[in-house]
Design an enzyme around this catalytic site. Structure first.
Site, PDB file in Angstrom:
ATOM      1  N   GLY A 187       0.818  -1.212   0.000  1.00  0.00           N
ATOM      2  CA  GLY A 187       0.000   0.000   0.000  1.00  0.00           C
ATOM      3  C   GLY A 187       0.851   1.261   0.000  1.00  0.00           C
ATOM      4  O   GLY A 187       2.077   1.215   0.078  1.00  0.00           O
ATOM      5  N   TYR A 188       0.178   2.401  -0.053  1.00  0.00           N
ATOM      6  CA  TYR A 188       0.911   3.664  -0.074  1.00  0.00           C
ATOM      7  C   TYR A 188       1.661   3.907   1.227  1.00  0.00           C
ATOM      8  O   TYR A 188       2.837   4.283   1.224  1.00  0.00           O
ATOM      9  CB  TYR A 188      -0.050   4.828  -0.348  1.00  0.00           C
ATOM     10  CG  TYR A 188      -0.617   4.855  -1.744  1.00  0.00           C
ATOM     11  CD1 TYR A 188       0.139   4.441  -2.838  1.00  0.00           C
ATOM     12  CD2 TYR A 188      -1.908   5.305  -1.977  1.00  0.00           C
ATOM     13  CE1 TYR A 188      -0.388   4.475  -4.130  1.00  0.00           C
ATOM     14  CE2 TYR A 188      -2.446   5.343  -3.255  1.00  0.00           C
ATOM     15  CZ  TYR A 188      -1.685   4.920  -4.325  1.00  0.00           C
ATOM     16  OH  TYR A 188      -2.210   4.950  -5.588  1.00  0.00           O
TER      17      TYR A 188
ATOM     18  N   ASN B 179       0.257  13.519   4.347  1.00  0.00           N
ATOM     19  CA  ASN B 179      -0.538  12.462   4.978  1.00  0.00           C
ATOM     20  C   ASN B 179       0.177  11.120   5.043  1.00  0.00           C
ATOM     21  O   ASN B 179      -0.110  10.297   5.920  1.00  0.00           O
ATOM     22  CB  ASN B 179      -1.865  12.284   4.239  1.00  0.00           C
ATOM     23  CG  ASN B 179      -1.695  12.015   2.765  1.00  0.00           C
ATOM     24  OD1 ASN B 179      -1.239  12.881   2.023  1.00  0.00           O
ATOM     25  ND2 ASN B 179      -2.056  10.827   2.317  1.00  0.00           N
TER      26      ASN B 179
ATOM     27  N   CYS C 112      -4.104  10.697   9.668  1.00  0.00           N
ATOM     28  CA  CYS C 112      -3.411  11.863   9.105  1.00  0.00           C
ATOM     29  C   CYS C 112      -4.119  13.177   9.432  1.00  0.00           C
ATOM     30  O   CYS C 112      -3.496  14.117   9.939  1.00  0.00           O
ATOM     31  CB  CYS C 112      -3.237  11.690   7.597  1.00  0.00           C
ATOM     32  SG  CYS C 112      -4.776  11.365   6.696  1.00  0.00           S
TER      33      CYS C 112
END
Length: 343
Positions: free
Chosen positions: A11-12, A311, A150
């Site tokens: 994932g990011y 974020n 975030c």
């Protein structure tokens, strides 16, 4: 050399954890785990890591022993893993959870905002909040750490100094804007480029889950809206509040300076003029900084408190690495020295 395993590494946020750990002088990555990409090269999913690693994604249920385990999973997955396989928590001395599963200590509140995330009840209060600016001493000995969301992180950093000084009326409106990476690597229809490009979409007109974290940490009644903007990275929050008594700008500045003057990753940005006179996410991308600032009406009652961060960094992976640095007694800047870009 500390060994690390990253679950949800495709994932990011997981990719950002890998990027930071691969450049960290005191950590070596033992395994990167993914349910979807097991058997594939890490740099095939994260092309920015070409030349930095030859790691292959391992199955996410095959968690080897390590010194620190990062859980960069979707909400509910961390709790599911720990419920189904309690030995996972014993596979590492330190567990750093980047999901929302252990952020809220009140079980009823957690179920209200995350009804699908069934977590082991005995664990609900065992995680220390991954917020170095407030929980640094507890983090020094913590073996279970839950990193805030975030937008919540930005809002808490903006609100906490004034809430702690009992300056604010209890009701606060938080207007948050976020880039598309906040939706994760698995794009739903509403996050496809054709649908998101050019849009400023209010995806949470009220009741966003991050308001619960802000309320829990500040004691305020937080009412939050969230809007998706065309940026890829970045969060900016505007906290609309009222002071109990008239207050001057110099007093606000003093309170923020006292709270954050010695913090390595929080900067007070409240200038009277200039292109970047208030916090702006653009110049923070890739960095672990959160900039906080404020604007005040002439009567000294209506306050707009502003915070901005990346974020995926201070709002996620970078904050997790900062917590690890605190836990290990290392410099908090270790592996997090990047200053951001301009222009």
């Amino acid at each position: 050399m500390l060994t690390a395993v990253v679950v949800g590494a495709a994932g990011y946020v997981g990719g950002e954890v890998l990027r930071l750990l691969l450049g960290h002088p005191n950590v070596t990555v033992r395994a990167a785990l993914s349910r979807t990409f097991a058997g594939h090269r890490v740099d095939g999913v994260h092309p920015n890591l070409r030349g930095a690693t030859n790691l292959i994604f391992a199955p996410s249920d095959d968690i080897p022993a390590s010194d620190v385990l990062f859980l960069a999973t979707e909400h509910g997955r961390s709790a599911e893993l720990l419920s189904r396989s309690p030995h996972i928590a014993q596979s590492a001395a330190i567990v750093i959870d980047l999901s929302a599963d252990f952020r809220l200590t009140d079980e009823a509140l957690h179920q209200g905002y995350y009804p699908k995330a069934q977590r082991p009840l005995e664990w609900a209060t065992t995680f220390v909040p991954g917020w170095p600016e407030r929980h640094r001493e507890a983090l020094r000995t913590a073996n279970r750490i839950s990193v805030p969301g975030c937008m919540a992180m930005a809002g808490m950093l903006a609100l906490h100094p004034l809430a702690a000084a009992d300056i604010l009326e209890p009701d606060v409106i938080v207007d948050a804007k976020t880039g598309s990476s906040g939706s994760g690597a698995t794009a739903l229809e509403q996050n496809l480029h054709a649908e998101r490009s050019g849009a400023m979409r209010v995806f949470a007109p009220h009741g966003h889950r991050h308001e619960a974290e802000m309320a829990q940490s500040t004691g305020l009644r937080v009412h939050m809206t969230a809007t998706g903007v065309e940026a890829v990275r970045g969060v900016q929050v505007l906290c609309h509040a009222r002071s109990r008594e008239p207050i001057e700008a110099r007093t606000l500045y003093r309170i923020y300076r006292e709270a954050y003057g010695n913090e390595p990753f929080v900067r007070v940005v409240a200038q009277r003029q200039g292109r970047y006179r208030l916090p702006e996410p653009k110049i923070l991308l890739g960095s672990n900084y959160c900039d906080v600032g404020f604007a005040l009406d002439p009567e000294g009652h209506r306050l707009t408190l502003i915070a901005a961060l990346d974020n995926l960094m201070k709002g996620g992976a970078g904050n997790g690495i900062q917590c690890l640095n605190v836990r290990m007694g290392w410099s908090e800047r270790l592996g997090l020295e990047f200053q951001g870009l301009h222009p």
